[in-house]
Scaffold this motif. Structure first.
Motif, PDB file in Angstrom:
ATOM      1  N   SER A   1       0.879  -1.215   0.094  1.00 42.54           N
ATOM      2  CA  SER A   1      -0.043  -0.055  -0.068  1.00 42.54           C
ATOM      3  C   SER A   1       0.967   1.191  -0.140  1.00 42.54           C
ATOM      4  O   SER A   1       1.432   1.587   1.069  1.00 42.54           O
ATOM      5  CB  SER A   1      -1.108   0.010   1.495  1.00 42.54           C
TER       6      SER A   1
ATOM      7  N   SER B   1       1.045   5.402  -0.145  1.00 40.50           N
ATOM      8  CA  SER B   1       0.268   6.630   0.246  1.00 40.50           C
ATOM      9  C   SER B   1       1.379   7.813   0.376  1.00 40.50           C
ATOM     10  O   SER B   1       2.513   7.392   0.355  1.00 40.50           O
ATOM     11  CB  SER B   1      -0.320   6.486   1.527  1.00 40.50           C
TER      12      SER B   1
ATOM     13  N   THR C   1      -6.062  -3.169   7.893  1.00 45.91           N
ATOM     14  CA  THR C   1      -6.478  -2.051   7.223  1.00 45.91           C
ATOM     15  C   THR C   1      -5.807  -0.726   7.583  1.00 45.91           C
ATOM     16  O   THR C   1      -5.613   0.138   7.204  1.00 45.91           O
ATOM     17  CB  THR C   1      -7.959  -1.909   7.040  1.00 45.91           C
TER      18      THR C   1
ATOM     19  N   LEU D   1      -6.061   1.696   4.771  1.00 41.53           N
ATOM     20  CA  LEU D   1      -7.120   1.393   3.698  1.00 41.53           C
ATOM     21  C   LEU D   1      -8.331   1.701   4.464  1.00 41.53           C
ATOM     22  O   LEU D   1      -8.636   1.556   5.603  1.00 41.53           O
ATOM     23  CB  LEU D   1      -7.089  -0.143   3.485  1.00 41.53           C
TER      24      LEU D   1
ATOM     25  N   ASP E   1     -12.278   4.591   0.846  1.00 46.27           N
ATOM     26  CA  ASP E   1     -11.902   5.301  -0.409  1.00 46.27           C
ATOM     27  C   ASP E   1     -11.002   4.307  -1.483  1.00 46.27           C
ATOM     28  O   ASP E   1     -10.905   4.746  -2.394  1.00 46.27           O
ATOM     29  CB  ASP E   1     -10.774   6.425   0.005  1.00 46.27           C
ATOM     30  N   GLU E   2     -10.603   3.137  -0.971  1.00 51.07           N
ATOM     31  CA  GLU E   2      -9.753   2.153  -1.423  1.00 51.07           C
ATOM     32  C   GLU E   2     -10.765   1.126  -2.197  1.00 51.07           C
ATOM     33  O   GLU E   2      -9.972   0.302  -3.057  1.00 51.07           O
ATOM     34  CB  GLU E   2      -8.716   1.728  -0.874  1.00 51.07           C
TER      35      GLU E   2
ATOM     36  N   LEU F   1     -10.285  -0.725  -6.130  1.00 51.92           N
ATOM     37  CA  LEU F   1      -9.036  -0.697  -6.726  1.00 51.92           C
ATOM     38  C   LEU F   1      -8.808  -2.047  -7.264  1.00 51.92           C
ATOM     39  O   LEU F   1      -8.913  -3.075  -6.823  1.00 51.92           O
ATOM     40  CB  LEU F   1      -8.093  -0.292  -5.760  1.00 51.92           C
TER      41      LEU F   1
ATOM     42  N   SER G   1      -1.615   0.634  -9.431  1.00 49.46           N
ATOM     43  CA  SER G   1      -2.618   0.803  -8.471  1.00 49.46           C
ATOM     44  C   SER G   1      -1.748   1.236  -7.262  1.00 49.46           C
ATOM     45  O   SER G   1      -0.753   0.686  -6.976  1.00 49.46           O
ATOM     46  CB  SER G   1      -3.255  -0.283  -8.196  1.00 49.46           C
TER      47      SER G   1
ATOM     48  N   VAL H   1      -2.682   0.345  -4.287  1.00 52.90           N
ATOM     49  CA  VAL H   1      -2.674  -0.856  -3.476  1.00 52.90           C
ATOM     50  C   VAL H   1      -2.533  -2.038  -4.454  1.00 52.90           C
ATOM     51  O   VAL H   1      -3.457  -2.154  -5.339  1.00 52.90           O
ATOM     52  CB  VAL H   1      -3.879  -1.064  -2.685  1.00 52.90           C
TER      53      VAL H   1
END
Length: 206
Positions: free
Chosen positions: A26, A28, A132, A137, A140-141, A144, A151, A153
Motif C-alpha cells: 500500500s 500513500s 486495514t 485502507l 476510499d480504496e 481498486l 494501483s 494498493v
DNA sequence: CTCGAGATGGCCT
DNA sequence: GGCCATCTCGAGT
C-alpha cells in the motif's frame, strides 16, 4: 500478471490458501507499507454462502464483489472498523477472500505510527481491522485493481505460498458452510487468535 | 494466556 | 429493530 488473474478467478476456497505468503503493498503520501499475508478466509457468492455479504444478492455496499476478480473490496463494520477482501471467482460470482492478518515486511515505522495501541510489532496487522489500519485502507480504496502495477494498493502472489497450517471454520461466523474449509492460516505469530462466534448479549430488562 | 463487556453506526428485512 | 467477517481494556487463571 496473468497467473494472478487466473488464480483469482477460481473459487475462493481454492484461491484463499494460495494467498498465504502473498505480498500486499500500500502506497500513500506517508510512504509504503507492505505485508506478508498469513491468515485469510473465503466467502462464497450469491445464494451459496449464508455468511457472505453477497448471499442475498447485489446491494450498494457489496457491488465490488460482483465485479471482476482481483479487485479490493473494503467494507465498514461494527460502526468503527474497515475490513479488506480480494474479489475472487468469475465476474458476477461475487465471492471474495477476507484478509485477516499479515506481518509487516516494509514500512515498519509508518505502520507503528498508524497502530499506536499495538503492544508489539506482531500485533500491527494481526486481525482484519488492524490490517486495514496498518495499511491505511478505508472505503476510499474500495474497488481498486490489486493486479494493476499502477494501483496504489497491489497484491503480489508468492511463487511458493506458505503452507496452510490451520484449515478450519471461520472466525466470528456462525453456522454457515459446515463441511467446507473456509479459513486458512500459516504457522506464524501474526495469525489472529481464533474466537468462535459469540451471540450478542441481550440487554437486561428494566 | 483466557474471558467478558462496551463502543458505535451502517446495512437490510 | 436486530445484526454485525472487530478491537480494546480490565480482571481472572
Amino acid at each position: 500478471m496473468v497467473r494472478g488473474r487466473r488464480l483469482l478467478s477460481s473459487h475462493p476456497t481454492v484461491a484463499a490458501p494460495r494467498l498465504l505468503g502473498a505480498r500486499l503493498v500500500s502506497d500513500s503520501p506517508e510512504g509504503r507499507v507492505a505485508l506478508q499475508l498469513t491468515e485469510v478466509e473465503a466467502y462464497g457468492g450469491q445464494g451459496e454462502d449464508p455468511g457472505s455479504h453477497a448471499f442475498r444478492g447485489l446491494t450498494p455496499r457489496n457491488a465490488t464483489m460482483f465485479g471482476p476478480p482481483g479487485r479490493l473490496y473494503v467494507y465498514f463494520t461494527y460502526g468503527m472498523h474497515w475490513c479488506a477482501n480480494v474479489v475472487t471467482g468469475p465476474e458476477g460470482s461475487a465471492s471474495a477472500v477476507l484478509l485477516r492478518a499479515g506481518g509487516v515486511v516494509e514500512g515498519l515505522e509508518i505502520a507503528r505510527g498508524r497502530r499506536a495501541t499495538a503492544r508489539s510489532d506482531r500485533d500491527l496487522a494481526r486481525g482484519p481491522a488492524r490490517l486495514t489500519v496498518a495499511l491505511g485502507l478505508t472505503g476510499d480504496e474500495d474497488g481498486l485493481d490489486l493486479l494493476d502495477p499502477a494501483s496504489p494498493v497491489r497484491l503480489e502472489l508468492a511463487r511458493q505460498p506458505l503452507p496452510a497450517h490451520i484449515v478450519g471454520p471461520r472466525t466470528g461466523v456462525s453456522g454457515a458452510g459446515a463441511g467446507t474449509p473456509w479459513r486458512f492460516a500459516a504457522e506464524d505469530p501474526t495469525v489472529s487468535p481464533y474466537r468462535a462466534a459469540t451471540p450478542r448479549k441481550q440487554r437486561e430488562a428494566p
